[in-house]
Design a protein around this motif. Structure first.
Motif, short mmCIF file in Angstrom:
data_model
loop_
_atom_site.label_atom_id
_atom_site.label_comp_id
_atom_site.label_asym_id
_atom_site.label_seq_id
_atom_site.Cartn_x
_atom_site.Cartn_y
_atom_site.Cartn_z
N CYS A 1 9.51 0.24 2.71
CA CYS A 1 8.96 -1.16 3.34
C CYS A 1 9.47 -1.34 4.74
O CYS A 1 10.64 -0.82 5.35
N LYS A 2 8.54 -2.31 5.61
CA LYS A 2 9.47 -2.61 6.87
C LYS A 2 10.11 -3.87 7.01
O LYS A 2 9.72 -4.86 6.34
N HIS B 1 3.98 -3.12 -3.94
CA HIS B 1 3.50 -3.65 -2.81
C HIS B 1 4.56 -4.37 -2.19
O HIS B 1 5.68 -4.82 -2.94
N GLN C 1 6.33 -8.29 3.20
CA GLN C 1 6.71 -7.30 4.19
C GLN C 1 5.69 -5.93 4.04
O GLN C 1 4.91 -6.15 2.99
N GLN C 2 5.33 -5.23 4.97
CA GLN C 2 4.49 -4.36 5.02
C GLN C 2 5.26 -3.10 4.03
O GLN C 2 6.62 -3.05 4.11
N LYS D 1 4.33 1.00 2.06
CA LYS D 1 3.45 1.84 1.98
C LYS D 1 3.90 3.13 1.43
O LYS D 1 5.17 3.41 1.29
#
Length: 132
Positions: A22-23, A96, A101-102, A104
């Motif tokens: 996560c970012k 997710h 937050q982003q 991936k």
């Protein structure tokens, strides 16, 4: 004056030779960098219980089991962290960024393309050794 140490449960979420990262939000400590999800261990809470709670809140996963990978203490100057790092490969749900937050899935051999906080560098190295 001794600095307060922030105790953090960290989940290295693993599936099919990939890890979920996560970012960090730009307005948070170490903002804009990538991290393995997790969060503070509350007083009286076990690391595993914290991992379960935080990963459900942050990335919508129910953790059924984990293996301890390592413990890292790191001094950022403005704060000290104690990271209790666990491999999480026994979970249900679809990961997710549940808090906006982003997030991936990243192949382990591509981790070097992402910038992590200093305390996470050792984690990345240990993961690459463990899963090569």
């Amino acid at each position: 004056m001794t600095k307060k140490i922030v105790h953090v449960a960290v989940g290295v979420i693993y599936k099919d030779q990939q890890l979920f990262i996560c970012k960090r939000p730009d307005d948070k400590h170490q903002g804009g960098l990538w991290e393995f999800p997790g969060g503070k261990v509350e007083q009286g809470e076990s690391v595993f219980a914290a991992l379960q709670r935080e990963l459900l809140e942050e990335v919508n996963l129910t953790v059924n089991g984990s293996d301890e990978l390592m413990v890292i203490e790191h001094d950022y100057g403005d704060k000290c962290v104690r990271l209790d790092v666990h491999i999480v490969d026994n979970f249900t749900g679809e990961a997710h960024g549940a808090e906006g937050q982003q997030g991936k899935w990243v192949p382990i051999n591509e981790l070097d393309y992402y910038v992590f906080p200093a305390a996470n560098v050792e984690i990345v190295e240990k993961i690459k050794q463990r899963f090569k």
